[in-house]
Motif scaffolding. Structure first.
Motif, PDB file in Angstrom:
ATOM      1  N   LEU A 400      59.381  48.475  21.773  1.00  0.00           N
ATOM      2  CA  LEU A 400      59.368  47.474  22.839  1.00  0.00           C
ATOM      3  C   LEU A 400      60.777  46.950  23.102  1.00  0.00           C
ATOM      4  O   LEU A 400      61.163  46.705  24.251  1.00  0.00           O
ATOM      5  CB  LEU A 400      58.421  46.320  22.488  1.00  0.00           C
ATOM      6  CG  LEU A 400      58.208  45.290  23.606  1.00  0.00           C
ATOM      7  CD1 LEU A 400      57.543  45.924  24.832  1.00  0.00           C
ATOM      8  CD2 LEU A 400      57.366  44.103  23.122  1.00  0.00           C
ATOM      9  N   VAL A 403      62.958  48.628  25.729  1.00  0.00           N
ATOM     10  CA  VAL A 403      62.639  48.548  27.167  1.00  0.00           C
ATOM     11  C   VAL A 403      62.344  47.134  27.648  1.00  0.00           C
ATOM     12  O   VAL A 403      62.099  46.920  28.831  1.00  0.00           O
ATOM     13  CB  VAL A 403      61.418  49.447  27.505  1.00  0.00           C
ATOM     14  CG1 VAL A 403      61.769  50.922  27.262  1.00  0.00           C
ATOM     15  CG2 VAL A 403      60.174  49.048  26.706  1.00  0.00           C
ATOM     16  N   LYS A 405      63.914  44.435  28.395  1.00  0.00           N
ATOM     17  CA  LYS A 405      64.655  43.785  29.485  1.00  0.00           C
ATOM     18  C   LYS A 405      64.241  44.338  30.859  1.00  0.00           C
ATOM     19  O   LYS A 405      64.180  43.605  31.838  1.00  0.00           O
ATOM     20  CB  LYS A 405      66.160  43.940  29.273  1.00  0.00           C
ATOM     21  CG  LYS A 405      66.641  43.044  28.121  1.00  0.00           C
ATOM     22  CD  LYS A 405      68.126  43.208  27.858  1.00  0.00           C
ATOM     23  CE  LYS A 405      68.489  42.438  26.581  1.00  0.00           C
ATOM     24  NZ  LYS A 405      69.832  42.806  26.078  1.00  0.00           N
ATOM     25  N   ASP A 406      63.941  45.635  30.898  1.00  0.00           N
ATOM     26  CA  ASP A 406      63.462  46.221  32.155  1.00  0.00           C
ATOM     27  C   ASP A 406      62.106  45.636  32.557  1.00  0.00           C
ATOM     28  O   ASP A 406      61.854  45.391  33.738  1.00  0.00           O
ATOM     29  CB  ASP A 406      63.335  47.747  32.017  1.00  0.00           C
ATOM     30  CG  ASP A 406      64.695  48.452  32.088  1.00  0.00           C
ATOM     31  OD1 ASP A 406      65.615  47.897  32.725  1.00  0.00           O
ATOM     32  OD2 ASP A 406      64.826  49.535  31.502  1.00  0.00           O
ATOM     33  N   ILE A 407      61.251  45.457  31.569  1.00  0.00           N
ATOM     34  CA  ILE A 407      59.921  44.916  31.891  1.00  0.00           C
ATOM     35  C   ILE A 407      60.057  43.487  32.418  1.00  0.00           C
ATOM     36  O   ILE A 407      59.431  43.108  33.408  1.00  0.00           O
ATOM     37  CB  ILE A 407      58.999  44.948  30.657  1.00  0.00           C
ATOM     38  CG1 ILE A 407      58.852  46.391  30.149  1.00  0.00           C
ATOM     39  CG2 ILE A 407      57.633  44.367  31.000  1.00  0.00           C
ATOM     40  CD1 ILE A 407      58.066  46.513  28.862  1.00  0.00           C
ATOM     41  N   TYR A 409      62.594  42.193  33.890  1.00  0.00           N
ATOM     42  CA  TYR A 409      63.169  42.250  35.236  1.00  0.00           C
ATOM     43  C   TYR A 409      62.099  42.603  36.274  1.00  0.00           C
ATOM     44  O   TYR A 409      61.998  41.975  37.338  1.00  0.00           O
ATOM     45  CB  TYR A 409      64.315  43.263  35.294  1.00  0.00           C
ATOM     46  CG  TYR A 409      64.898  43.367  36.679  1.00  0.00           C
ATOM     47  CD1 TYR A 409      65.826  42.434  37.140  1.00  0.00           C
ATOM     48  CD2 TYR A 409      64.474  44.372  37.548  1.00  0.00           C
ATOM     49  CE1 TYR A 409      66.326  42.500  38.421  1.00  0.00           C
ATOM     50  CE2 TYR A 409      64.966  44.436  38.838  1.00  0.00           C
ATOM     51  CZ  TYR A 409      65.897  43.503  39.273  1.00  0.00           C
ATOM     52  OH  TYR A 409      66.377  43.569  40.547  1.00  0.00           O
ATOM     53  N   ILE A 423      56.635  38.924  27.380  1.00  0.00           N
ATOM     54  CA  ILE A 423      57.571  39.851  26.727  1.00  0.00           C
ATOM     55  C   ILE A 423      58.706  39.056  26.052  1.00  0.00           C
ATOM     56  O   ILE A 423      59.041  39.277  24.889  1.00  0.00           O
ATOM     57  CB  ILE A 423      58.164  40.846  27.755  1.00  0.00           C
ATOM     58  CG1 ILE A 423      57.051  41.631  28.468  1.00  0.00           C
ATOM     59  CG2 ILE A 423      59.172  41.784  27.087  1.00  0.00           C
ATOM     60  CD1 ILE A 423      56.346  42.665  27.636  1.00  0.00           C
TER      61      ILE A 423
END
Lengths: 433, 433
Positions: A400, A403, A405-407, A409, A423
């Motif tokens: 987790l 990824v 920071k992408d989630i 965003y 998150i």
């Protein structure tokens, strides 16, 4: 039986005519069906018994709604031994074919991530079986056995009683051979409502399958979403795609085998050979005279029977794809090659010895097939109809973290801040956050 | 957020309350929806343009209904580069997961008999994408990519325009990244009707998928049977099953992530640990204060938020199976073991780092999931939704000869003499017949 040359106008007329037979075009019955459903929802057993007295003239109550072991024994005494024998042979073929349809749960895993799909059989399924003029043991097998193969925990059946408050003997025998757990003597829209919402005597199910009249079809559509249903069945259809190598006598017999189902049934030949077209017409006229269901056949052929002559095999295949027939027989020089170009059909029968009734009764594939052009998007009844899937998602902290920071965003760009927070909270104590 | 001890009464109240949110309970809108559908069926484009002016205040006509390449370029200029980057990363994961769902055509053969199942992608699919307050690029990916993976020939999209007759930039970008062929600026029940029956500007499709408001949901139900539809979507739900090992702060954040969707959304914790229950409640109260969608969250939790304390893990699992939630997080000592007992759930998230938004955006499995208890019989959206199957049946003369008497007997016992005849005719010249 009209012989017509394939043109855009002929195709349009044909397609328009066929689609009009859809159960979706009988909204005039919807109000009555809704009344019945609401009554059963509210008064449960009381409504079931009242409607059964009214529609089936049978006195059904809590003590006799369920078919007993004694009634099952009686039913076996009433039917021929040979039918039991034939049912058992057909059952073996049907089970064997459907067992190939079983899907496994699966997962993939790498680097702290596990993703998968869990396959679970439905818990309780309701099979509707019509009574009256059409008692078909083969239909019982085709609806029940895929559920059995799928591993459904409990299979119940609803079928309208005769006036003497008994169920039809052939139905009982077929149900017992197929492994139905309980048979309830109730039919029509009221049976569908009982299985969708539950009554004192009839338990609520997860999915309802099985054929029925327009009341049953509309009731199934109305309860769709509360419970699952199989596809909405329209009248039966056969489409034969043949070239000059085909035997006209076989084609005529096969067209008639669907035309006899009911007056809305459709039988169509598409051929590249005008001579064949003419010979098929002659054979049909000869056969009709000697068949027991002559009146039905004549009406069905008059309205929905067509012989279409196409200029070449590709045009013929195109129109077959547009019709998207329940049954498609391919009787050409190389039926396998022709089949590779077929996109829409419920069941495809290849070659001159694969006549449609072979599939209705015996070969193994299901005879509950998409009708009325719905083969564009529906499939034959099968094991898939009696399972459902759940996605499985498992990420480790490390996975987790790669990824997250992408989630965050993505969630924030959709203005779903609580999504982002779910998150964030997992990394709120990390350095640098 | 109520903390309640699990009893039969509590369970019944909870289940009754949740099911009331079903789109099936909004029949008061049905009449309006039917009017819109009939108008589109009859007047096609003219009706689409009139309704779009009326409902979306946008002037749409044949010259601007389709999103142009210039509009696509404009949309890319309007959105952040990073969202394009994140969309592309998510796309890779979604495609990878869904490609595992692909099914092969198969056949079995022995002794003159070939039976099989042919898998064919749907030809044309329509994806509905809502506008207004909820523009979700993730939803575009989740609806379009499984169709792409399945091999659908043409994917069209309908989405309501803004008052300036443009589609939302994020929707256009996501659609373009996902590989949508054409985007039409039309929304609501009118868009569903256009895709079901065809209009001059919008082609008829084989299946319609995608979320929408109650008008869209009812329109999809109304056209079901003419075209395929995905499952009927209700409000979102999260169910967390946790024991004393779980982190209450994570659970609180996860419950809130669904509660923010809309006022009908449901967030439920089932736990075996009263202490955890109390701490989760405290964490929720703290989080709510700082979240941007506070008002929605408060209403949703008040009506459909529950913390349920069960006596033991098996009771807890049982109630989870009865709720059949869209999303189920399992945060227990051994989540895999717990998962083996779960029968009904759309997506199952295992362990404390598998929070639900991971599945919404990124991991790969679909976020279009069965809601409102329908996980009892519906599956997540997937490749299966964009293919259909045809049975294949081929018997040699010798193979048919071995069984033909049984088939004739079966057909005659069902009084379908033309069915029997279609088999008989193939052996009429044999000796002894």
């Amino acid at each position: 039986m009209k012989i017509l040359t394939l043109t855009n106008e002929v195709k349009k007329e044909l397609l328009d005519k066929l689609i009009k037979r859809s159960p979706n075009n009988y909204s005039q019955y919807e109000k009555n069906v809704d009344l019945i459903i609401n009554e059963v929802k509210e008064k449960k057993d009381e409504a079931l018994f009242d409607f059964t007295l009214k529609f089936d003239k049978a006195n059904i109550n809590t003590t006799n709604i369920l078919v007993t072991n004694e009634e099952i024994d009686e039913a076996y005494e009433q039917v021929d031994n040979r039918i039991v024998d034939v049912i058992r042979k057909a059952k073996i073929n049907i089970e064997k074919y459907h067992s190939k349809q079983k899907q496994n749960s699966w997962f993939t895993s790498e680097d702290g991530k596990l993703l998968g799909q869990k396959v679970t059989p439905l818990n309780r399924v309701g099979v509707y079986v019509p009574g009256g003029k059409a008692v078909y043991p083969s239909s019982v097998l085709m609806n029940v056995l895929p559920a059995k193969v799928a591993g459904v925990n409990e299979i119940i059946m609803c079928t309208p009683p005769m006036e003497n408050a008994k169920a039809y003997a052939q139905t009982i025998v077929a149900a017992n051979e197929a492994g139905v757990d309980k048979i309830y003597k109730v039919g029509g829209a009221q049976a569908i409502a009982a299985m969708a919402f539950g009554a004192e005597s009839v338990p609520k199910v997860d999915k309802i399958v099985g054929p029925g009249n327009i009341y049953v079809a509309l009731a199934k559509k109305a309860v769709f979403g509360y419970v699952g249903i199989d596809s909405i069945a329209g009248p039966s259809e056969i489409l034969v795609l043949a070239d000059e190598t085909a035997n006209p006598r076989y084609i005529a017999a096969d067209l008639l085998s669907q035309a006899e189902h009911d007056e809305l049934a459709s039988a169509i030949l598409v051929t590249t050979d005008l001579d064949l077209a003419k010979q098929v017409k002659i054979e049909i006229d000869n056969f009709i005279k000697v068949l027991s269901r002559k009146d039905i056949i004549e009406k069905s052929l008059e309205n929905y029977g067509y012989i279409i002559v196409a200029e070449n095999i590709n045009d013929a295949i195109d129109v077959c794809n547009e019709i998207a027939s329940e049954h498609l027989e391919i009787i050409t020089k190389n039926p396998y090659e022709t089949m590779t170009k077929i996109k829409n059909a419920g069941a495809i029968f290849l070659g001159e010895y694969s006549s449609e009734p072979l599939g209705d009764y015996f070969a193994g594939p299901n005879h509950v097939l998409p009708t009325n052009g719905t083969a564009r998007f529906f499939s034959p009844l099968g094991v898939d109809d009696f399972i459902k899937k759940s996605s499985i998602i498992s990420y480790s902290k490390e996975a987790l973290e790669k990824v997250y920071k992408d989630i965050i965003y993505f969630a924030e760009s959709e203005k779903l801040t609580a999504h982002a927070n779910s998150i964030k909270v997992r990394f709120e104590n990390e350095k640098g956050e």
